[in-house]
Enzyme design. Structure first.
Site, short mmCIF file in Angstrom:
data_model
loop_
_atom_site.label_atom_id
_atom_site.label_comp_id
_atom_site.label_asym_id
_atom_site.label_seq_id
_atom_site.Cartn_x
_atom_site.Cartn_y
_atom_site.Cartn_z
N SER A 102 -84.77 113.04 -36.58
CA SER A 102 -84.96 112.07 -35.51
C SER A 102 -85.84 112.61 -34.38
O SER A 102 -86.99 112.93 -34.58
CB SER A 102 -83.60 111.59 -35.01
OG SER A 102 -83.72 110.49 -34.15
N ASP A 241 -89.64 107.45 -31.54
CA ASP A 241 -89.30 108.86 -31.75
C ASP A 241 -89.71 109.25 -33.17
O ASP A 241 -90.38 108.48 -33.87
CB ASP A 241 -87.82 109.13 -31.48
CG ASP A 241 -86.90 108.42 -32.46
OD1 ASP A 241 -87.36 107.48 -33.13
OD2 ASP A 241 -85.73 108.81 -32.56
#
Length: 443
Positions: A102, A241
């Site tokens: 992530s 992200d």
């Protein structure tokens, strides 16, 4: 029963250190394959990844582990986490696998899974996998080994899916948008989504080299986006992200809008179109200004624990559609089964285009309350929950804040810290109250 390997979002860690090693990941895939074959004779698994250099190694380990258990593999290449969730459902696969950490830097990586319906899997499923990991491997015979192939147009299919969530009677023509892909999984996808809907796109953070994912770009570093929006005189900026499930947005003035504000806009846009929104779900950290604004519009608001999986659980329990976190994880369950940064951005832009208003104008008088967060290091063995002094101080602060402020005290899950957060209309009051509580913990 406590999970040994799985955290709140799959298995994550530093590459080369247990459990993110090629031998463990191979065993993990083999164990997952055995669990899948208990209910399906010939499962098919999709594997997507972000742009970390370690993704190649872990992808190969997963492929070998699944094939050795008699599971077929479809390799998607670099693809956002929500893209893997979508294709798992669209391709009627047994399971979706994402290789990503992530918003973390490149030395970290992780493995997470999606069900055949494109949703996060249950704690019970994860415990079954962990139990299978403790058993010796059972290799299938050569005739039963799984096969691997690539889905060459995975990115294109996901682009079309994202575009399908934007109103067909609207376009983004006339808008200049800066898109920051965080050098991550959406680098080759995000610019195309907005360009194909008519926008003029300036792409930053879209040149991954395996080592630069999330480095000074993306949703966790919005400074780069703000600078680019101002320099290019753009109308909007969109930052994702590393795996593109998180969103931050910027307007033409360089003002940053977080997930709480975006959630409010998503709800407001539906109310403006005459849709019923009975309720929405935030977290313990959602700004109180958003809660009050939603309630004033007749929308019930419920707080879940921090983490998008807990937001999703509350939404499913109540049959609601919209929820999210201030960090930019946002859910619109009639659009997708999981949080999706691109789809969330499209929902906001749809509201702006339809109304002819900017984000700031749509927010109107909704101004986030100042928040003060103080981290207090706990002494070894300190039982803060049993402190009478802290209980009294907490009660006094809550009485002072009344209905226009709140106090949240919670322990860190990873460090010996107590997090004290106070929210109030007045920043000085929030700071003073937070320090009072923190001093009580320290005393």
């Amino acid at each position: 029963m406590t999970r040994k390997y799985f955290g709140t979002d799959g298995i994550r860690g530093t590459v080369g250190q247990p459990p993110i090693t090629p031998d463990f990941v191979l065993r993990l895939a083999h164990a997952v394959g055995r669990v899948l074959r208990r209910v399906e004779s010939r499962p098919t698994v999709l594997i997507g990844k972000d742009t970390r250099i370690s993704g190649y190694m872990l992808e190969s380990a997963l492929e070998s582990g699944f094939n050795s258990a008699g599971v077929d593999v479809v390799l998607l290449g670099p693809l956002p986490t929500p893209g893997v969730a979508y294709l798992t459902r669209a391709q009627r696969a047994s399971l979706g696998v994402v290789i990503s950490a992530s918003h973390n830097a490149y030395p970290d990586n992780g493995i997470k899974f999606f069900s055949a319906q494109g949703t996060k899997l249950s704690d019970e499923w994860e415990l079954a996998v962990e139990a299978a990991l403790e058993e010796p491997p059972v290799w299938v015979d050569s005739a039963t080994l799984g096969k691997a192939r690539r889905l060459d147009d995975a990115a294109g299919r996901y682009i079309e899916f994202c575009k399908s969530t934007f109103a067909h009677d609207l376009t983004l023509k006339g808008l200049k948008i800066v898109v920051d892909g965080a050098h991550g999984a959406a680098y080759h996808i995000a610019p195309k989504v907005f360009h194909e809907l008519g926008a003029e796109v300036i792409a930053i953070g879209c040149a991954p080299d395996g080592l630069n994912i999330n480095h000074e770009v993306g949703a966790t570093h919005p400074e780069a986006l703000i600078t680019a929006v101002k320099a290019n005189q753009a109308d909007y900026g969109i930052a994702l992200d590393g795996d593109a499930d998180r969103l931050q947005m910027v307007d033409a003035d360089g003002r940053l809008f977080n997930g709480d504000e975006v959630l409010f806009l998503m709800v407001s846009e539906r109310l403006a179109r005459g849709e019923k929104v009975p309720g929405t779900v935030g977290t313990l950290m959602t700004n109180m200004a958003v809660e009050l604004a939603l309630k004033s519009r007749g929308v019930e608001f419920v707080r879940a624990k921090v983490g998008d999986r807990y937001v999703l659980e509350e939404l499913e329990k109540r049959g609601w559609l919209l929820g999210g976190e201030g960090s930019g994880h946002l859910l619109a369950l009639d659009k997708h089964t999981t949080g999706d940064g691109l789809i969330s951005a499209l929902q906001v832009l749809q509201a702006c285009v339809r109304s002819g208003k900017t984000i700031a104008q749509l927010l109107g008088d909704v101004v986030l309350f100042p928040q003060t967060l103080v981290n207090v290091r706990l002494k070894p063995g300190q039982d803060w929950k049993a402190s009478e002094k802290l209980a009294l101080e907490t009660k006094a602060v809550e009485a002072e804040l009344g209905d226009t402020g709140r106090l949240l005290i919670r322990a860190s899950g990873t460090e010996p810290l107590l997090r004290v957060m106070v929210e109030a209309r007045d920043a000085r009051q929030a700071k003073a109250c937070a320090e009072r509580v923190a001093d009580t913990v320290r005393s």
